[in-house]
Design a protein around this motif. Sequence first.
Motif: not given
Length: 319
Positions: A80, A83-84, A93-94, A145
């Motif tokens: 996470l 991804s951010r 992201t998933t 998510v």
Amino acid sequence: MFERINRLFPVWAVLLAAIAAFQPQLFVGLKGDIQTLLIVIMFAMGLTLTRDDFARVIKAPKPIAVGVILQFLLMPLAALLVSRVLDLGPELTTGMVLVGATAGGTSSNVMAWLAGGHVALSVTMTMVSTLISVAATPFLTWLIVGQTIDVPVLGMLLSIAKLVIAPIALGVIVHHLLGRHIRRIEPALATLAMAAIVVIIAIVVALNAGNLATLGPIVALAVIAHNGIGLAGGYWASRALGFDVRTARTIAFEVGLQNSGLAVTLANQFFTAGAALPGALFSVWHNVSGSLLAGYWKRRGVAGAPQEKTPSADEKRTS
């Protein structure tokens, strides 16, 4: 001779990966042999293990608990975070979170073995994390998510039994019956495992050759960062908790090397093709990075943990 070949493990991994990227047709036809190669690897490792190895691990559950906790805490959160930071879209992201929420991959067992780690500990952590992942993977993915997924529980368990439990158990039995002879060929067994995993790397690269050019540097960077956080975090967290070098190496591989094949399967089945891309690239990269790190640690030895020195053949014979 075998020892010299084994020391060049990272070279063989990178070389065949490069060949597979430019000449994928050489390896694509071997797709159906990946499971057989994994079984060969697990059986070869099982040949080097004894019942006493597992008994010693069971008597010391703390490393197992630490490895599993780091597996399902560090990797999903790292996915996470990466991804951010890189501002990946919802699909990617998933896919990143799916990779982070799965259990440790079976390649962690091979890397731990080749790096001078605790194979029995590695196998035990993989078993425990895989069983926990049946519930943890969908829950963590939903939690992070906001979506729910179905995990093929029976299929996972059957796959684990076929690829890991059965061949290793058979190897342990054969070692028990022919231990004296097995000890003489242990370097050759390591070479066999190395050759098998290098071929697996080449097959995975070949199967993804068409996508590698379109993934883009941002996804590659995300996967490399995610894997690096897992390896470094697993190792240094273990050292900070007082574990010896061999145990820390083992936990590092367990945390950093994921069952990305399952992540790809789940993404394709329940999400989108885009969500499967991080898992596909992770499948390639974590084997390459794991090979490089295993080769580096193998050359360095375990000087920081003399009490964990791998017993010689004579010592094994008298134990």
